[in-house]
Design an enzyme around this catalytic site. Structure first.
Site, PDB file in Angstrom:
ATOM      1  N   TYR A 194     -13.775  47.554  -0.974  1.00 19.92           N
ATOM      2  CA  TYR A 194     -14.057  48.789  -1.715  1.00 19.92           C
ATOM      3  C   TYR A 194     -13.158  48.907  -2.940  1.00 19.92           C
ATOM      4  O   TYR A 194     -13.399  49.705  -3.836  1.00 19.92           O
ATOM      5  CB  TYR A 194     -13.936  50.011  -0.796  1.00 19.92           C
ATOM      6  CG  TYR A 194     -14.785  51.178  -1.259  1.00 19.92           C
ATOM      7  CD1 TYR A 194     -16.176  51.111  -1.257  1.00 19.92           C
ATOM      8  CD2 TYR A 194     -14.196  52.344  -1.727  1.00 19.92           C
ATOM      9  CE1 TYR A 194     -16.949  52.160  -1.695  1.00 19.92           C
ATOM     10  CE2 TYR A 194     -14.967  53.409  -2.176  1.00 19.92           C
ATOM     11  CZ  TYR A 194     -16.342  53.307  -2.153  1.00 19.92           C
ATOM     12  OH  TYR A 194     -17.103  54.358  -2.599  1.00 19.92           O
ATOM     13  N   TYR A 238     -16.436  58.740  -0.316  1.00 21.07           N
ATOM     14  CA  TYR A 238     -16.630  57.730   0.740  1.00 21.07           C
ATOM     15  C   TYR A 238     -15.353  57.649   1.578  1.00 21.07           C
ATOM     16  O   TYR A 238     -14.251  57.866   1.065  1.00 21.07           O
ATOM     17  CB  TYR A 238     -16.972  56.365   0.107  1.00 21.07           C
ATOM     18  CG  TYR A 238     -17.247  55.315   1.144  1.00 21.07           C
ATOM     19  CD1 TYR A 238     -18.265  55.505   2.084  1.00 21.07           C
ATOM     20  CD2 TYR A 238     -16.474  54.166   1.236  1.00 21.07           C
ATOM     21  CE1 TYR A 238     -18.494  54.570   3.075  1.00 21.07           C
ATOM     22  CE2 TYR A 238     -16.709  53.222   2.216  1.00 21.07           C
ATOM     23  CZ  TYR A 238     -17.725  53.434   3.135  1.00 21.07           C
ATOM     24  OH  TYR A 238     -17.946  52.519   4.117  1.00 21.07           O
TER      25      TYR A 238
HETATM   26  P1  NAI Z   1     -26.010  55.030  -8.456  1.00 17.50           P
HETATM   27  O1  NAI Z   1     -25.587  53.752  -9.067  1.00 17.50           O
HETATM   28  O2  NAI Z   1     -27.454  55.313  -8.383  1.00 17.50           O
HETATM   29  O3  NAI Z   1     -25.264  56.255  -9.181  1.00 17.50           O
HETATM   30  C1  NAI Z   1     -24.039  56.151  -9.874  1.00 17.50           C
HETATM   31  C2  NAI Z   1     -24.238  56.895 -11.176  1.00 17.50           C
HETATM   32  O4  NAI Z   1     -23.018  57.032 -11.917  1.00 17.50           O
HETATM   33  C3  NAI Z   1     -25.248  56.202 -12.113  1.00 17.50           C
HETATM   34  O5  NAI Z   1     -26.333  57.061 -12.407  1.00 17.50           O
HETATM   35  C4  NAI Z   1     -24.422  55.927 -13.352  1.00 17.50           C
HETATM   36  O6  NAI Z   1     -25.183  55.926 -14.554  1.00 17.50           O
HETATM   37  C5  NAI Z   1     -23.406  57.068 -13.286  1.00 17.50           C
HETATM   38  N1  NAI Z   1     -22.289  56.851 -14.194  1.00 17.50           N
HETATM   39  C6  NAI Z   1     -21.509  55.739 -14.319  1.00 17.50           C
HETATM   40  N2  NAI Z   1     -20.639  55.896 -15.337  1.00 17.50           N
HETATM   41  C7  NAI Z   1     -20.859  57.147 -15.858  1.00 17.50           C
HETATM   42  C8  NAI Z   1     -20.276  57.884 -16.930  1.00 17.50           C
HETATM   43  N3  NAI Z   1     -19.269  57.388 -17.662  1.00 17.50           N
HETATM   44  N4  NAI Z   1     -20.752  59.124 -17.192  1.00 17.50           N
HETATM   45  C9  NAI Z   1     -21.776  59.642 -16.464  1.00 17.50           C
HETATM   46  N5  NAI Z   1     -22.356  58.989 -15.432  1.00 17.50           N
HETATM   47  C10 NAI Z   1     -21.911  57.754 -15.140  1.00 17.50           C
HETATM   48  O7  NAI Z   1     -25.380  55.007  -6.974  1.00 17.50           O
HETATM   49  P2  NAI Z   1     -25.176  56.129  -5.856  1.00 17.50           P
HETATM   50  O8  NAI Z   1     -24.860  55.380  -4.627  1.00 17.50           O
HETATM   51  O9  NAI Z   1     -26.283  57.089  -5.871  1.00 17.50           O
HETATM   52  O10 NAI Z   1     -23.798  56.814  -6.306  1.00 17.50           O
HETATM   53  C11 NAI Z   1     -23.619  58.193  -6.444  1.00 17.50           C
HETATM   54  C12 NAI Z   1     -22.278  58.614  -5.892  1.00 17.50           C
HETATM   55  O11 NAI Z   1     -22.299  58.466  -4.464  1.00 17.50           O
HETATM   56  C13 NAI Z   1     -21.084  57.809  -6.390  1.00 17.50           C
HETATM   57  O12 NAI Z   1     -19.984  58.676  -6.574  1.00 17.50           O
HETATM   58  C14 NAI Z   1     -20.825  56.886  -5.231  1.00 17.50           C
HETATM   59  O13 NAI Z   1     -19.500  56.390  -5.205  1.00 17.50           O
HETATM   60  C15 NAI Z   1     -21.093  57.838  -4.075  1.00 17.50           C
HETATM   61  N6  NAI Z   1     -21.279  57.206  -2.769  1.00 17.50           N
HETATM   62  C16 NAI Z   1     -22.163  56.172  -2.638  1.00 17.50           C
HETATM   63  C17 NAI Z   1     -22.281  55.533  -1.430  1.00 17.50           C
HETATM   64  C18 NAI Z   1     -23.179  54.352  -1.293  1.00 17.50           C
HETATM   65  O14 NAI Z   1     -23.006  53.579  -0.334  1.00 17.50           O
HETATM   66  N7  NAI Z   1     -24.135  54.179  -2.169  1.00 17.50           N
HETATM   67  C19 NAI Z   1     -21.499  55.959  -0.229  1.00 17.50           C
HETATM   68  C20 NAI Z   1     -20.629  57.084  -0.479  1.00 17.50           C
HETATM   69  C21 NAI Z   1     -20.523  57.666  -1.715  1.00 17.50           C
END
Ligand code: NAI
EC number: 1.3.1.9
Length: 279
Positions: free
Chosen positions: A161, A151
């Site tokens: 953030y 991000y």
């Molecule tokens: P999400 O909450 O659906 O996905 C985050 C995932 O990380 C979850 O599936 C969670 O179980 C997993 N996770 C957490 N701790 C973990 C661990 N110890 N081992 C393995 N997995 C673990 O949310 P999203 O938004 O799909 O996030 C995916 C990526 O995208 C993240 O890196 C997030 O920072 C990034 N991102 C998200 C944005 C947004 O606005 N949603 C914008 C830019 C980047």
């Protein structure tokens, strides 16, 4: 019908929690593009999430639990994935982010350092762990593509953030440093995709998320990129069409990162100024 640009490729998708997750959309898009995949998430997320539903939508993709901060779990994940997929891996999506400080509403200037360590380990060092494990096991084919999601708070200050900004800066740095090593060693490429704010579990946990979602939408000439758009971009980066791209942070944000201010944001400010002058 999607183009079969991942025909014959094998991949591992981290981080599909529910149907809003960017990883969820990417898993479906990868299978539609002809890939065979393994799904993985932290054991607790597998218990709470809907991964079996996703597996069904992905030709019964195997689901292998792995906490991305555990080297033991990651070793098992890569070993079992190669067995299940019948060979080495061609692409990996690291879609992992979590900050206990964000979750507990602890302000950046008053951070809890145990939490801060966890944020960095889960959200950034885990990429290093994934790459190191893959390298040790020689689990990736030449020209394999590894993508992590980032991000723009890695480069610019976004209040709210919190320590995730520092985690994203580290994530992008690991991408460059490991991308260099893995490129020379095995022609493996490593990139981050810096995505627009997206309504997901991780996204909406950030304080003030709704406001900066709308702000980014008004600032971006193309509007915010959705999770489906992000999935399509990832598919192109997993494919051979982008085989010479590595060590990059690639903005996927409708033009937000290169816009100083938009006429839509100026109109909003003018409206507010007129309202306060009239009150
Ligand atoms: P999400 O909450 O659906 O996905 C985050 C995932 O990380 C979850 O599936 C969670 O179980 C997993 N996770 C957490 N701790 C973990 C661990 N110890 N081992 C393995 N997995 C673990 O949310 P999203 O938004 O799909 O996030 C995916 C990526 O995208 C993240 O890196 C997030 O920072 C990034 N991102 C998200 C944005 C947004 O606005 N949603 C914008 C830019 C980047």
């Amino acid at each position: 019908m999607a183009h079969q640009i991942l025909q014959g490729k094998k991949g591992i998708i981290f981080g599909a929690l529910d149907e809003r997750s960017i990883a969820w959309k990417t898993a479906i898009a990868a299978v539609e593009a002809g890939a065979q995949i393994v799904l993985t998430n932290a054991p607790i997320a597998l218990r709470m999430g809907k991964i079996n539903e996703l597996s069904k939508l992905c030709n019964d993709a195997p689901v292998i639990p792995a906490d991305a901060t555990s080297m033991e779990d990651l070793e098992k994940l890569f070993t079992q994935s190669m067995e299940a997929l019948g060979g080495k891996v061609d692409f990996v999506l690291h879609s992992i982010g979590m900050s206990p400080n964000v979750r507990k509403n602890i302000d950046y200037t008053n951070t809890n350092y145990d939490n801060f360590h966890k944020t960095l380990d889960i959200s950034a060092m885990s990429l290093h762990r994934v790459l190191q494990t893959a390298m040790k096991l020689d689990a990736l084919n030449e020209w394999a593509s590894v993508i992590a999601l980032s991000y723009i708070a890695a480069q610019r200050a976004f209040p709210g953030y919190n320590d995730m900004a520092d985690a994203k800066a580290l994530l992008e740095s690991i991408t460059r440093s490991f991308g260099y090593q893995y490129g020379f060693a095995k022609k493996v490429r490593v990139n981050t995709v810096s995505q627009s704010p997206t309504i997901t579990t991780a996204g909406s946990g950030v304080s003030g998320f709704d406001s900066f979602f709308h702000y980014a939408d008004k600032m971006s000439p193309l509007g915010n990129a959705t999770s489906e758009d992000c999935a399509s971009y990832c598919i192109s980066l997993f494919s051979d069409y982008t085989r010479m791209v590595t060590m990059q942070n690639l903005f996927h944000d409708g033009g937000f990162s290169f816009t100083g201010v938009s006429h839509l944001v100026i109109e909003e400010i003018n409206k507010l100024a007129a309202e306060s002058a009239n009150s």
